[in-house]
Design an enzyme around this catalytic site. Structure first.
Site, PDB file in Angstrom:
ATOM      1  N   HIS A 254      -6.034  -1.490  -3.477  1.00  0.00           N
ATOM      2  CA  HIS A 254      -5.366  -1.463  -2.392  1.00  0.00           C
ATOM      3  C   HIS A 254      -3.907  -1.027  -2.380  1.00  0.00           C
ATOM      4  CE1 HIS A 254      -8.245  -4.319  -1.078  1.00  0.00           C
ATOM      5  NE2 HIS A 254      -7.970  -5.145  -2.114  1.00  0.00           N
ATOM      6  N   ASP A 255      -3.262  -1.255  -3.391  1.00  0.00           N
ATOM      7  CA  ASP A 255      -1.661  -0.603  -3.289  1.00  0.00           C
ATOM      8  C   ASP A 255      -1.566   0.469  -3.425  1.00  0.00           C
ATOM      9  OD1 ASP A 255      -1.117  -3.124  -2.509  1.00  0.00           O
ATOM     10  OD2 ASP A 255      -0.400  -3.919  -4.343  1.00  0.00           O
TER      11      ASP A 255
END
Ligand code: BDR
Ligand code: CA
Length: 325
Positions: A254-255
Site C-alpha cells: 500500500h504505502d
C-alpha cells in the site's frame, strides 16, 4: 560547463516532502523507497503517528528505516499517540507485535527530534513558501488534522497531500466498506478533506491492483544488498495475510504506491471526484463515499487514483533499492 547548465535547467524541481507515517511493514518499504530517491525527493522530516502499532513503536520503526537507508540526518518527530475522538485501534495481527513483520527490530542509534510532530508541521508550513510542501500521508491523518485545527492558515504552505487510504470499488480491508487508515481516525480525515488543500488519494482500489508476484520478489532479491534483504523478509511475511484473506495471488504494498506516485505519476490514472468520509457510528464508520460519476455535482475535493502499472511500480522500487547498501 554549458552542458551542465542546460541539464540543470531542465531537471524537474525536487519535491519538498514531509512523510507522515505509522510504520508498519509497508510504511518501512515506502520510507526506504523515498529515502533512496534524493534526486527527486527532498525529505525534510518523518512525522510519526499511532496506527499500525502504538506511537513509541511507530517512532522507533521510522528511526530504523532512516538508519537502514543511511539517512540519519532526516529528523523524526513523534506526533499524536491517539486518534482525535475514537477509541484507538491497531493492526498488530497484520504487521506483527513490533509493527514490522518478518524481521527483528533493535533500538536505533539516533533518537527522536525534540518537539512534537504537530508543532513541527505548524512551524514549517506557516513559514514555508506558498504552496511549496508536499505531505505523504501513510497512516491515520491525526497529526495534520491537529495542526490544521490549531492553525488553519498552514494550508498556505501545502502544495499537495498525497494519502494512502480509502476504498471505493474494492471494498474495505478492516470492515466490509472501510480501509484501515480512514477507519483508524475518520474525524481526522474529515478535517483534511474539508480544509481545501489539494488532495490525492491512493486507495485500496489501486493498491490491490499492484500486487507482488514471485517474479517481482525475485527481482528485488536479486539485488542482494541489505535493503533488498530487509524488504524481501518484510514483504514475504506481510503479504501472507492479504493473500489468504482475499484469495489473491500476491499482496499489496500500500504505502509504497504513494512514493511511486510522487516519483512517476504517469504510472497511475484516476479522476477528480468529490469524496466524503463517514464519521458517524455504525456499519459504514470510516467508509469513503466517492462520487465517481459526479451524480451529486458536488465540489471535487480530491484526485482519486484508481489504477496503476504494477510492473512499472516494481521496476522503480527495485531500481531505487539498488541504490541503498
Ligand atoms: C494501510 O493500513 C496500514 O495497515 C498500512 O500501513 C497502510 O497504510 C492499508 O490499509
Ligand atoms: Ca501505514
Amino acid at each position: 560547463m554549458t552542458l551542465t547548465t542546460a541539464t540543470n535547467a531542465q531537471a524537474a524541481p525536487k519535491i519538498d516532502l514531509i512523510i507522515d507515517t505509522d510504520p508498519g511493514a509497508d510504511d518501512v518499504v515506502a520510507l526506504l523507497f523515498a529515502l533512496a530517491s534524493p534526486d527527486e525527493l527532498n525529505v525534510r522530516a518523518l512525522t510519526t503517528v499511532a496506527g499500525n502499532v502504538r506511537l513509541d513503536k511507530t517512532s522507533r520503526n521510522a528511526r530504523l528505516a532512516r538508519e537502514w537507508a543511511g539517512r540519519e540526518e532526516v529528523p523524526v518527530y513523534a506526533g499524536a499517540p491517539r486518534p482525535l475522538m475514537r477509541t484507538p485501534i491497531y493492526a498488530e495481527d497484520i504487521h506483527g507485535k513490533e509493527g514490522l513483520s518478518g524481521i527483528a527490530v533493535h533500538e536505533p542509534r539516533k533518537g527522536l527530534a525534540k518537539g512534537s510532530a504537530i508543532t513541527y508541521l505548524i512551524d514549517t508550513l506557516k513559514s514555508a513558501e506558498p504552496h511549496s510542501i508536499t505531505i505523504a500521508m501513510l497512516g491515520p491523518q491525526t497529526n495534520l488534522a491537529l495542526a490544521l485545527i490549531q492553525e488553519p492558515g498552514i494550508v498556505q504552505g501545502i502544495k499537495e497531500v498525497v494519502v494512502m487510504g480509502g476504498a471505493h470499488f474494492n471494498g474495505g480491508n478492516i470492515t466490509p466498506v472501510a480501509e484501515f487508515n480512514l477507519f483508524a481516525d475518520p474525524q481526522a480525515a474529515e478535517v483534511v478533506l474539508n480544509s481545501g488543500v489539494k488532495l490525492t488519494y491512493l486507495p485500496l482500489d489501486v493498491t490491490h491492483k499492484i500486487l507482488t508476484s514471485e517474479a517481482h520478489l525475485n527481482q528485488i532479491a536479486a539485488l542482494n544488498n541489505n535493503a533488498s534483504r530487509l524488504v524481501g523478509s518484510i514483504l514475504n511475511e506481510y503479504i501472507k495475510g492479504d493473500m489468504e484473506h482475499y484469495g489473491l495471488p500476491g499482496g499489496p504494498v500500500h504505502d509504497a504506491t504513494v512514493v511511486a506516485y510522487l516519483l512517476k505519476p504517469q504510472l497511475f490514472s484516476g479522476r477528480s471526484v468529490n469524496v466524503v468520509v463517514d464519521s458517524r457510528e455504525g456499519l459504514t464508520f470510516g467508509q469513503t463515499i466517492v462520487d465517481w460519476y459526479d451524480g451529486l455535482k458536488a465540489p471535487k475535493n480530491a484526485f482519486w487514483v484508481e489504477s496503476g502499472d504494477a510492473q512499472g511500480f516494481f521496476d522503480l522500487l527495485t531500481e531505487r533499492l539498488a541504490r541503498l547498501k
